[in-house]
Design a protein around this motif. Structure first.
Motif, mmCIF file in Angstrom:
data_model
loop_
_atom_site.group_PDB
_atom_site.id
_atom_site.type_symbol
_atom_site.label_atom_id
_atom_site.label_comp_id
_atom_site.label_asym_id
_atom_site.label_seq_id
_atom_site.Cartn_x
_atom_site.Cartn_y
_atom_site.Cartn_z
ATOM 1 N N ASP A 222 51.136 -6.191 86.549
ATOM 2 C CA ASP A 222 50.727 -6.654 88.121
ATOM 3 C C ASP A 222 49.839 -7.068 88.520
ATOM 4 O OD1 ASP A 222 50.766 -6.080 91.178
ATOM 5 O OD2 ASP A 222 49.119 -5.007 90.807
ATOM 6 N N VAL A 223 49.455 -8.604 88.873
ATOM 7 C CA VAL A 223 47.644 -9.138 89.164
ATOM 8 C C VAL A 223 47.586 -9.004 90.709
ATOM 9 C CG1 VAL A 223 46.939 -11.273 88.416
ATOM 10 C CG2 VAL A 223 48.396 -10.346 87.120
ATOM 11 N N PRO A 224 46.627 -8.241 90.994
ATOM 12 C CA PRO A 224 46.738 -8.381 92.857
ATOM 13 C C PRO A 224 46.381 -10.048 93.094
ATOM 14 C CG PRO A 224 45.712 -6.774 91.865
ATOM 15 C CD PRO A 224 45.983 -7.254 90.257
ATOM 16 N N ILE A 225 46.653 -10.133 93.861
ATOM 17 C CA ILE A 225 46.132 -11.485 94.817
ATOM 18 C C ILE A 225 45.384 -11.135 96.476
ATOM 19 C CG2 ILE A 225 47.196 -13.922 95.638
ATOM 20 C CD1 ILE A 225 47.757 -13.474 92.872
ATOM 21 N N ILE A 226 44.191 -11.756 96.265
ATOM 22 C CA ILE A 226 43.660 -11.805 97.647
ATOM 23 C C ILE A 226 43.325 -13.286 98.053
ATOM 24 C CG2 ILE A 226 42.420 -9.042 97.237
ATOM 25 C CD1 ILE A 226 39.778 -11.371 96.628
ATOM 26 N N GLY A 227 43.240 -13.387 99.528
ATOM 27 C CA GLY A 227 42.460 -14.881 100.041
ATOM 28 C C GLY A 227 43.787 -15.674 101.164
ATOM 29 N N GLY A 228 44.247 -16.772 100.718
ATOM 30 C CA GLY A 228 45.725 -17.074 101.141
ATOM 31 C C GLY A 228 46.199 -17.412 100.482
ATOM 32 N N HIS A 229 47.417 -18.427 100.840
ATOM 33 C CA HIS A 229 48.342 -19.020 99.863
ATOM 34 C C HIS A 229 48.237 -20.483 99.600
ATOM 35 C CE1 HIS A 229 52.168 -19.926 98.320
ATOM 36 N NE2 HIS A 229 52.795 -21.032 99.335
ATOM 37 N N SER A 230 46.978 -21.446 99.484
ATOM 38 C CA SER A 230 47.190 -23.125 99.163
ATOM 39 C C SER A 230 45.751 -22.714 98.288
ATOM 40 C CB SER A 230 47.317 -23.528 100.784
ATOM 41 O OG SER A 230 46.058 -23.336 100.620
ATOM 42 N N SER B 88 44.559 -6.754 86.257
ATOM 43 C CA SER B 88 45.173 -7.161 85.709
ATOM 44 C C SER B 88 45.954 -6.026 85.194
ATOM 45 C CB SER B 88 45.772 -8.088 85.029
ATOM 46 O OG SER B 88 46.819 -8.700 83.734
ATOM 47 N N ASN B 89 47.214 -5.266 85.596
ATOM 48 C CA ASN B 89 47.399 -4.358 84.829
ATOM 49 C C ASN B 89 48.984 -4.854 83.786
ATOM 50 O OD1 ASN B 89 48.410 -1.824 84.314
ATOM 51 N ND2 ASN B 89 48.808 -1.335 85.909
ATOM 52 N N VAL C 68 50.084 -15.338 83.453
ATOM 53 C CA VAL C 68 49.850 -13.334 82.911
ATOM 54 C C VAL C 68 50.290 -12.882 81.514
ATOM 55 C CG1 VAL C 68 48.376 -11.096 83.095
ATOM 56 C CG2 VAL C 68 47.739 -13.071 84.902
ATOM 57 N N GLY C 69 52.085 -12.682 81.743
ATOM 58 C CA GLY C 69 52.741 -11.941 81.105
ATOM 59 C C GLY C 69 53.179 -12.420 79.514
ATOM 60 N N GLU C 70 52.953 -13.808 80.234
ATOM 61 C CA GLU C 70 53.517 -14.931 78.874
ATOM 62 C C GLU C 70 51.664 -15.066 77.781
ATOM 63 O OE1 GLU C 70 55.884 -17.777 80.829
ATOM 64 O OE2 GLU C 70 53.975 -18.605 80.826
ATOM 65 N N ALA C 71 51.275 -14.723 78.525
ATOM 66 C CA ALA C 71 49.187 -15.546 77.580
ATOM 67 C C ALA C 71 49.360 -13.540 76.684
ATOM 68 C CB ALA C 71 48.697 -15.452 79.194
ATOM 69 N N ILE C 72 49.802 -12.125 77.029
ATOM 70 C CA ILE C 72 49.743 -11.554 76.663
ATOM 71 C C ILE C 72 50.733 -10.832 76.381
ATOM 72 C CG2 ILE C 72 47.539 -10.443 78.173
ATOM 73 C CD1 ILE C 72 49.015 -8.975 79.589
ATOM 74 N N CYS C 73 51.914 -11.565 76.239
ATOM 75 C CA CYS C 73 53.230 -11.123 75.575
ATOM 76 C C CYS C 73 53.846 -9.360 75.732
ATOM 77 C CB CYS C 73 52.966 -11.362 73.966
ATOM 78 S SG CYS C 73 52.517 -12.406 73.391
ATOM 79 N N LYS C 74 53.737 -9.749 77.523
ATOM 80 C CA LYS C 74 54.710 -8.504 78.398
ATOM 81 C C LYS C 74 55.616 -9.603 79.064
ATOM 82 C CE LYS C 74 51.171 -4.906 77.087
ATOM 83 N NZ LYS C 74 52.378 -3.977 76.162
ATOM 84 N N ASP C 75 56.754 -8.634 79.696
ATOM 85 C CA ASP C 75 57.362 -8.411 80.405
ATOM 86 C C ASP C 75 56.370 -8.825 81.884
ATOM 87 O OD1 ASP C 75 59.518 -8.789 82.202
ATOM 88 O OD2 ASP C 75 60.805 -6.704 80.960
#
Ligand SMILES: NC(=O)C1=CN([C@@H]2O[C@H](COP(=O)(O)OP(=O)(O)OC[C@H]3O[C@@H](n4cnc5c(N)ncnc54)[C@H](O)[C@@H]3O)[C@@H](O)[C@H]2O)C=CC1
Ligand SMILES: O=C([O-])CC(=O)C(=O)O
Length: 222
Positions: free
Chosen positions: A66-74, A85-86, A54-61
């Motif tokens: 910060d992008v919250p993640i919910i759910g699982g890991h797969s 996104s913040n 997301v940082g790459e897409a909006i040209c931010k370091d």
């Protein structure tokens, strides 16, 4: 661990993470040593990837994103909440869908590229160290440290384990922020993910129960 360091934090990286945390919790429960505030499934790499892409897409370091993640890991169980996104990401339509897929498939892409020779290592080391230092800083009294991780959860009655943003404190998880505000697209993804998660959780619990049962039978024999 239950005998030598029953008060230790347990952070699991090994896949399948969606099943490994339920498995570990069953084993700790059986030993009467489950403190779910200290058991973490390390899904931090999903947060790192989401912030990077997301940082790459909006040209931010990425360090400032910060992008919250919910759910699982797969795959589809990884749900990046781009709507929160913040700083804001303002991605829509195809761009948004491509971004979500890129975050969800990033791990699998590396596994395929390494063709049987493991998965991503340096990025994982970075993600694990970030989670560990966050836990230690919070244990040391630092305030307002939030990390998303896959943990035992009562946020949704349908799934006993879930990744969501967590406030860390002196004794592990201080508060589970749950899903928070999600948009319609994220809600739909979450409902689909819950069906996969339910099966993954059941698989981990069943495996643990079978192994516990086997161990009890063997100890009676000897
Ligand atoms: N949570 C996350 O974000 C991530 C999780 N992972 C997971 O971490 C784990 C390790 O990944 P890699 O280091 O890339 O894999 P790898 O295949 O390079 O290394 C696995 C190691 O485990 C050893 N091993 C296998 N069975 C064993 C056993 N029964 N007892 C003791 N050692 C055993 C193998 O000999 C090998 O050295 C995998 O489960 C992978 O899916 C990897 C990257 C990210
Ligand atoms: O699937 C794997 O082994 C690797 C993994 O979890 C990731 O890179 O997020």
């Amino acid at each position: 661990m239950t005998k030598a360091a029953p008060d230790a934090y347990l952070i699991i990286i090994t896949n399948p993470l969606n099943s490994m945390i339920p498995l570990a919790c069953e084993v700790l429960k059986e030993a009467n040593k489950l403190n779910a505030r200290k058991v973490f499934g390390c899904s931090t790499l999903d947060s790192v990837r989401a912030a990077t892409f997301v940082g790459e897409a909006i040209c931010k370091d990425p360090k400032t994103v910060d992008v919250p993640i919910i759910g699982g890991h797969s795959g589809n169980t990884i749900i990046p909440l781009i709507s929160r996104s913040n700083p804001p990401a303002c991605l829509e339509g195809d761009d948004l869908q491509k971004m979500i897929k890129k975050i969800q498939e990033a791990g699998t892409e590396v596994v395929k590229a390494k063709a049987g020779k493991g998965s991503c290592t340096l990025a994982m080391a970075y993600a694990a160290s970030r989670l560990i230092f966050s836990i230690l800083r919070a244990a040391d009294g630092e305030k307002e440290i939030v990390e998303s991780a896959y943990v035992k959860s009562d946020v949704m009655p349908e799934v006993k384990y879930l990744a969501s943003p967590l406030l860390l404190g002196k004794c592990g998880i201080e508060k589970n922020f749950g899903l928070g505000k999600v948009d319609e697209c994220e809600k739909k993804m979450f409902c689909e993910a819950m069906e996969i998660l339910k099966k993954d959780i059941e698989m981990g619990e069943k495996f643990a129960k079978a192994k516990i049962c086997e161990a009890q039978k063997n100890s009676k024999k000897s």
